[in-house]
Write an enzyme that holds these catalytic residues in place. Structure first.
Site, PDB file in Angstrom:
ATOM      1  N   GLU A 112       0.840  -1.191   0.000  1.00  0.00           N
ATOM      2  CA  GLU A 112       0.000   0.000   0.000  1.00  0.00           C
ATOM      3  C   GLU A 112       0.874   1.239   0.000  1.00  0.00           C
ATOM      4  O   GLU A 112       2.043   1.186   0.364  1.00  0.00           O
ATOM      5  CB  GLU A 112      -0.865   0.033   1.280  1.00  0.00           C
ATOM      6  CG  GLU A 112      -1.845  -1.096   1.375  1.00  0.00           C
ATOM      7  CD  GLU A 112      -2.438  -1.210   2.778  1.00  0.00           C
ATOM      8  OE1 GLU A 112      -2.507  -0.186   3.486  1.00  0.00           O
ATOM      9  OE2 GLU A 112      -2.812  -2.331   3.149  1.00  0.00           O
ATOM     10  N   LYS A 114       2.058   4.759   1.560  1.00  0.00           N
ATOM     11  CA  LYS A 114       2.122   5.296   2.920  1.00  0.00           C
ATOM     12  C   LYS A 114       1.752   6.774   2.847  1.00  0.00           C
ATOM     13  O   LYS A 114       2.551   7.621   2.464  1.00  0.00           O
ATOM     14  CB  LYS A 114       3.528   5.110   3.498  1.00  0.00           C
ATOM     15  CG  LYS A 114       3.630   5.479   4.970  1.00  0.00           C
ATOM     16  CD  LYS A 114       4.952   4.998   5.562  1.00  0.00           C
ATOM     17  CE  LYS A 114       4.998   5.184   7.066  1.00  0.00           C
ATOM     18  NZ  LYS A 114       4.889   6.575   7.487  1.00  0.00           N
ATOM     19  N   ASP A 116       0.922  10.486   3.744  1.00  0.00           N
ATOM     20  CA  ASP A 116       1.610  11.379   4.676  1.00  0.00           C
ATOM     21  C   ASP A 116       0.618  12.394   5.249  1.00  0.00           C
ATOM     22  O   ASP A 116       0.326  13.408   4.640  1.00  0.00           O
ATOM     23  CB  ASP A 116       2.744  12.092   3.933  1.00  0.00           C
ATOM     24  CG  ASP A 116       3.797  12.611   4.878  1.00  0.00           C
ATOM     25  OD1 ASP A 116       3.734  12.271   6.078  1.00  0.00           O
ATOM     26  OD2 ASP A 116       4.674  13.363   4.434  1.00  0.00           O
ATOM     27  N   TYR A 223      -7.015   2.365   5.594  1.00  0.00           N
ATOM     28  CA  TYR A 223      -6.129   1.250   5.273  1.00  0.00           C
ATOM     29  C   TYR A 223      -6.224   0.036   6.185  1.00  0.00           C
ATOM     30  O   TYR A 223      -5.565  -0.961   5.929  1.00  0.00           O
ATOM     31  CB  TYR A 223      -4.671   1.719   5.200  1.00  0.00           C
ATOM     32  CG  TYR A 223      -4.187   2.480   6.417  1.00  0.00           C
ATOM     33  CD1 TYR A 223      -3.987   1.834   7.622  1.00  0.00           C
ATOM     34  CD2 TYR A 223      -3.941   3.835   6.343  1.00  0.00           C
ATOM     35  CE1 TYR A 223      -3.547   2.530   8.734  1.00  0.00           C
ATOM     36  CE2 TYR A 223      -3.491   4.546   7.449  1.00  0.00           C
ATOM     37  CZ  TYR A 223      -3.303   3.889   8.648  1.00  0.00           C
ATOM     38  OH  TYR A 223      -2.881   4.576   9.735  1.00  0.00           O
ATOM     39  N   LYS A 310      10.539   3.607   3.571  1.00  0.00           N
ATOM     40  CA  LYS A 310      10.536   5.070   3.445  1.00  0.00           C
ATOM     41  C   LYS A 310      11.316   5.490   2.218  1.00  0.00           C
ATOM     42  O   LYS A 310      12.462   5.084   2.041  1.00  0.00           O
ATOM     43  CB  LYS A 310      11.184   5.700   4.689  1.00  0.00           C
ATOM     44  CG  LYS A 310      10.309   5.621   5.929  1.00  0.00           C
ATOM     45  CD  LYS A 310       9.645   6.964   6.213  1.00  0.00           C
ATOM     46  CE  LYS A 310       8.676   6.900   7.371  1.00  0.00           C
ATOM     47  NZ  LYS A 310       9.220   7.309   8.643  1.00  0.00           N
ATOM     48  N   CYS A 404      15.836  47.907   2.449  1.00  0.00           N
ATOM     49  CA  CYS A 404      14.957  47.345   1.423  1.00  0.00           C
ATOM     50  C   CYS A 404      15.659  47.350   0.072  1.00  0.00           C
ATOM     51  O   CYS A 404      16.182  48.378  -0.347  1.00  0.00           O
ATOM     52  CB  CYS A 404      13.663  48.159   1.351  1.00  0.00           C
ATOM     53  SG  CYS A 404      12.587  47.609   0.025  1.00  0.00           S
ATOM     54  N   CYS A 407      13.697  50.006  -2.232  1.00  0.00           N
ATOM     55  CA  CYS A 407      13.581  51.444  -1.970  1.00  0.00           C
ATOM     56  C   CYS A 407      14.637  51.965  -1.003  1.00  0.00           C
ATOM     57  O   CYS A 407      14.700  53.165  -0.747  1.00  0.00           O
ATOM     58  CB  CYS A 407      12.180  51.777  -1.458  1.00  0.00           C
ATOM     59  SG  CYS A 407      11.911  51.225   0.233  1.00  0.00           S
ATOM     60  N   CYS A 422       9.737  45.989   5.193  1.00  0.00           N
ATOM     61  CA  CYS A 422      10.073  47.329   4.731  1.00  0.00           C
ATOM     62  C   CYS A 422       8.919  48.234   5.147  1.00  0.00           C
ATOM     63  O   CYS A 422       7.791  48.033   4.708  1.00  0.00           O
ATOM     64  CB  CYS A 422      10.228  47.361   3.212  1.00  0.00           C
ATOM     65  SG  CYS A 422      10.236  49.055   2.590  1.00  0.00           S
ATOM     66  N   CYS A 428       7.461  52.350  -1.530  1.00  0.00           N
ATOM     67  CA  CYS A 428       8.216  51.168  -1.944  1.00  0.00           C
ATOM     68  C   CYS A 428       7.488  50.499  -3.112  1.00  0.00           C
ATOM     69  O   CYS A 428       6.347  50.065  -2.977  1.00  0.00           O
ATOM     70  CB  CYS A 428       8.341  50.231  -0.748  1.00  0.00           C
ATOM     71  SG  CYS A 428       9.305  48.763  -1.079  1.00  0.00           S
TER      72      CYS A 428
HETATM   73  P1  AMP Z   1       5.496   6.173  11.420  1.00  0.00           P
HETATM   74  O1  AMP Z   1       4.689   7.382  11.871  1.00  0.00           O
HETATM   75  O2  AMP Z   1       6.600   6.533  10.503  1.00  0.00           O
HETATM   76  O3  AMP Z   1       5.844   5.257  12.555  1.00  0.00           O
HETATM   77  O4  AMP Z   1       4.513   5.345  10.493  1.00  0.00           O
HETATM   78  C1  AMP Z   1       3.333   4.791  10.996  1.00  0.00           C
HETATM   79  C2  AMP Z   1       2.191   5.572  10.486  1.00  0.00           C
HETATM   80  O5  AMP Z   1       2.063   5.471   9.078  1.00  0.00           O
HETATM   81  C3  AMP Z   1       0.877   5.047  10.966  1.00  0.00           C
HETATM   82  O6  AMP Z   1       0.575   5.537  12.231  1.00  0.00           O
HETATM   83  C4  AMP Z   1      -0.085   5.540   9.950  1.00  0.00           C
HETATM   84  O7  AMP Z   1      -0.617   6.769  10.389  1.00  0.00           O
HETATM   85  C5  AMP Z   1       0.755   5.852   8.734  1.00  0.00           C
HETATM   86  N1  AMP Z   1       0.294   5.191   7.502  1.00  0.00           N
HETATM   87  C6  AMP Z   1       0.138   5.814   6.311  1.00  0.00           C
HETATM   88  N2  AMP Z   1      -0.286   4.974   5.370  1.00  0.00           N
HETATM   89  C7  AMP Z   1      -0.423   3.761   5.947  1.00  0.00           C
HETATM   90  C8  AMP Z   1      -0.843   2.480   5.480  1.00  0.00           C
HETATM   91  N3  AMP Z   1      -1.196   2.276   4.194  1.00  0.00           N
HETATM   92  N4  AMP Z   1      -0.870   1.480   6.373  1.00  0.00           N
HETATM   93  C9  AMP Z   1      -0.504   1.663   7.666  1.00  0.00           C
HETATM   94  N5  AMP Z   1      -0.105   2.845   8.159  1.00  0.00           N
HETATM   95  C10 AMP Z   1      -0.049   3.889   7.321  1.00  0.00           C
HETATM   96 ZN    ZN Z   2      10.923  49.081   0.387  1.00  0.00          ZN
END
Ligand code: AMP
Ligand code: ZN
Length: 666
Positions: A112, A114, A116, A223, A310, A404, A407, A422, A428
């Site tokens: 899957e 990951k 962010d 997920y 990662k 600045c 100016c 500034c 300006c």
């Molecule tokens: P870390 O914060 O680096 O320890 O990674 C764990 C976190 O990855 C989990 O707490 C989830 O919030 C996040 N995460 C994002 N995508 C997934 C996924 N597909 N499966 C499991 N965890 C995920």
């Molecule tokens: Zn200025």
């Protein structure tokens, strides 16, 4: 009768739920936004008239409004673990060896993305969302249910054949496009942009006003299922089930049977991740069989059956050729690194942000240095470090500019602020040009025939110096400008003339007072009714206006304290720009109801509910949706809901009939 109404409400809820699902989960709307809004409005009106059919999971509650002062701490029913990390093929092969020692038979993996963002645990009972809790420390998190309910891709009511009770985990993310839009809006009112989508997503969950959360384009990507009798035995099937129940589960997951295939998946997404609408920071690989997962269990910190891979934050090194300084519309100075062009994350990078003086000092970055540039969570690449081994001899520390660049005025830096400014507000160039560009922009005066570049030309040619000068421009003045033909010159002058009809609240926004965005401008226009009244308001007066804070109040007062600004406004007035609410708007407004809060309930005969609410607001009153001790009056039409009525009686709040209310304002 009541049976019918209940059915009607139910039907509207079902329909809206279906449309939400099509739009936000499947990305495939089947009705227009307008039709959706009409149905929603209809539901809201019916629900207001019939509070006895209240439902905490009605689609009408997606707009938020609930305010949470302190988020309650909730212990997770099962712990939210972290994930172990891997960074190479070898790491993954070692992991598989460990797995094979603990389980028998072949191992399949679900791969899957990951996501962010911020992790989230949702609890469903009988198909309804009952709780949304942040990960916190993994053992306990914060109850952010009211906020999460406003995220449209989170189902409030499930579909299909779902288990009675279960938890589902996912990640709240802010897609990149929405993130950019939020930042554009912030820059427009002179606020610092947010740094990255991840922090903005997790920050959003902790906002106290859920109506604010509702405005943010957040999404929840799921997920993992937790619970007994889920009717599935593998992770991959679990994802499909979750989709069937109405959750947003991205389709990029793959079921594979070897680490080589896992690596293929990783390499593919490492290269293609920028094509996704949201950010990912790697891939998560999970042993597919729940039975095998159970055999493997957990370490003190993470499941043995899952592994994160990662991605390396994409990083390159290149030479810093120069540091330049930009001046914004508000006078804020931003240092910019000009780099030897280099390929990074699918684009050619020539510039990177250096944020402010402290950042430059912290990195000790100098012109001529070889620097490491990264494109991680941040959208604009940033310099993360200097390669000191390559520092040229005799290099000199960077001294931040004191004046600045445009100016020459000495810069100032306010106590507690990171940015230098500034202060030469009126002399300006970029500030002058920026303010006029804001004045003519679409949401402000919307001047047709005049664009941002022409504004710069006009200023540089000495033809205008502030927005009031626009009104003295003639065709003869502008004709000599580059690429200006007779016709376009006429259009320009015509467009400026037409802007005299733009209503006061938009003029107020156009003035570009710091922190006065569209909404604040509307509030101020409505409350003060004219620029003169607003100009005389003190900070104390201003903070007493609903939703106006100290920061805004001080900025407004400072604006009108300036002699130059007062002159400009007098000029705008002399040209006939709208600096007060129109007679028509005013004729319908009084202060008769000032200080009173009304709750409107039921159906009315001579006016509609919307008209009634407008009457309250036009006469200085406030409309609130629920009865509390702060309510001054309840205006009751036919069929007022019994629960509202009981509450009003219990709190001793006067109940007005339609006629009694109209007599009050007419
Ligand atoms: P870390 O914060 O680096 O320890 O990674 C764990 C976190 O990855 C989990 O707490 C989830 O919030 C996040 N995460 C994002 N995508 C997934 C996924 N597909 N499966 C499991 N965890 C995920
Ligand atoms: Zn200025």
């Amino acid at each position: 009768m009541s049976q019918n109404i209940q059915q009607h409400i139910q039907q509207l809820r079902d329909e809206l739920r279906e449309h939400n699902y099509n739009y936000y989960v499947l990305d495939n709307p089947v009705i227009s936004d307008y039709d959706f809004d009409m149905k929603l409005k209809q539901l809201q009106e019916l629900e207001a008239k019939h509070p006895e059919f209240y439902d905490a999971n009605s689609p009408s509650l997606r707009v938020g409004g609930e305010v949470t002062k302190n988020f309650e701490t909730v212990v997770h029913e099962s712990r939210m673990y972290s994930l172990d990390n891997s960074y190479s093929k070898e790491d993954l092969e070692d992991w598989e060896k460990r797995l094979k020692k603990m389980v028998d038979g072949p191992i399949a993996y679900t791969c899957e993305l990951k996501y962010d963002g911020a992790s989230m645990n949702l609890t469903y009972e009988n198909g309804r969302l009952v709780r949304a809790v942040t990960r916190g420390d993994g053992f306990q998190g914060d109850d952010v249910t009211a906020n999460v309910k406003t995220i449209k891709s989170v189902p409030l009511q499930l579909r299909g054949d779902y288990p009675n009770k279960f938890e589902i985990r996912g990640e709240i993310v802010l897609p990149i496009e929405g993130f950019h839009k939020m930042n554009e809006a912030r820059i427009e009112i002179g606020e610092e942009p947010y740094r990255n989508p991840r922090n903005t997503a997790s920050g959003s969950l902790k906002l106290q006003d859920s109506a604010e959360v509702a405005k943010r384009p957040l999404e929840c990507l799921l997920y993992s299922l937790k619970g007994r009798d889920l009717g599935v035995n593998t992770q991959f099937d679990g994802l499909q089930k979750a989709r069937d129940w109405g959750f947003k589960v991205p389709n990029e997951a793959r079921l594979v049977t070897s680490i080589d295939e896992v690596l293929e998946y990783i390499n593919y997404w490492d290269e293609h991740r920028h094509e996704l609408p949201y950010e990912i920071d790697g891939v998560v690989i999970k042993v597919n069989s729940f039975y095998q997962q159970e055999e493997l269990g957990y370490t003190a910190k993470a499941p043995r059956w899952a592994m994160a891979y990662k991605f390396k934050a994409e990083q390159v090194s290149t030479r810093l050729n120069d540091i330049t300084y930009q001046v914004g519309r508000t006078g804020a100075i931003t240092p910019v690194a000009n780099l030897e062009p280099v390929a990074l994350a699918g684009t050619t990078v020539k510039r990177a942000s250096l944020h402010n003086a402290d950042q430059i000092a912290k990195l000790d970055v100098r012109v001529g240095d070889e620097v490491f540039v990264e494109k991680g969570g941040e959208i604009i690449p940033k310099i993360i470090a200097v390669d000191f081994t390559k520092r040229p001899e005799h290099s000199q520390p960077t001294t931040y500019i004191a004046h600045c660049p445009e100016c020459g005025t000495a810069l100032v830096r306010q106590e507690g602020e990171a940015q230098h400014y500034c202060p030469n507000y009126n002399g300006c160039n970029p500030q002058i040009i920026g303010r006029i560009q804001h004045y003519i922009s679409r949401k402000a005066m919307d001047i047709e025939g005049l664009g941002g570049e022409t504004v710069a030309l006009l200023v540089n040619a000495g033809l205008i110096n502030n927005y009031s000068d626009l009104y003295e421009l003639t065709v003869e003045h502008v004709l000599p400008l580059e690429r200006m033909a007779q016709k376009s010159a006429e259009n320009l002058v015509h467009g400026i003339e037409a802007s005299k009809q733009i209503p006061f609240e938009r003029v107020l926004y156009a003035l570009g007072i710091r922190y006065v965005g569209e909404t604040v401008a509307k509030k101020l226009a409505k409350h003060y009714k004219s620029i003169d009244a607003l100009a005389h308001a003190t900070t104390d007066d201003l903070v007493n206006v609903d939703e106006i804070g100290v920061k805004i109040a001080e900025s407004v007062v400072a604006f009108f304290n300036s002699e130059e600004n007062r002159t400009i406004i007098a000029r705008l007035k002399s040209f006939g720009v709208q600096l007060e609410l129109s007679a028509e708007t005013l004729a319908n407004q009084t202060n008769k109801l000032e200080g009173d809060t009304f709750v409107v309930s039921g159906v009315f005969n001579t006016v509609s509910r919307t008209e009634l609410k407008k009457l309250i607001e036009d006469n200085g009153g406030k409309v609130s949706s629920s009865i509390s001790s702060k309510t001054s009056y309840v205006v009751a039409g036919d069929n007022m809901g019994p629960s509202k009525k009981n509450k009003a009686v219990a709190l001793g709040i006067p109940i007005l009939s339609e006629k009694e209310f109209l007599d009050m304002v007419m």
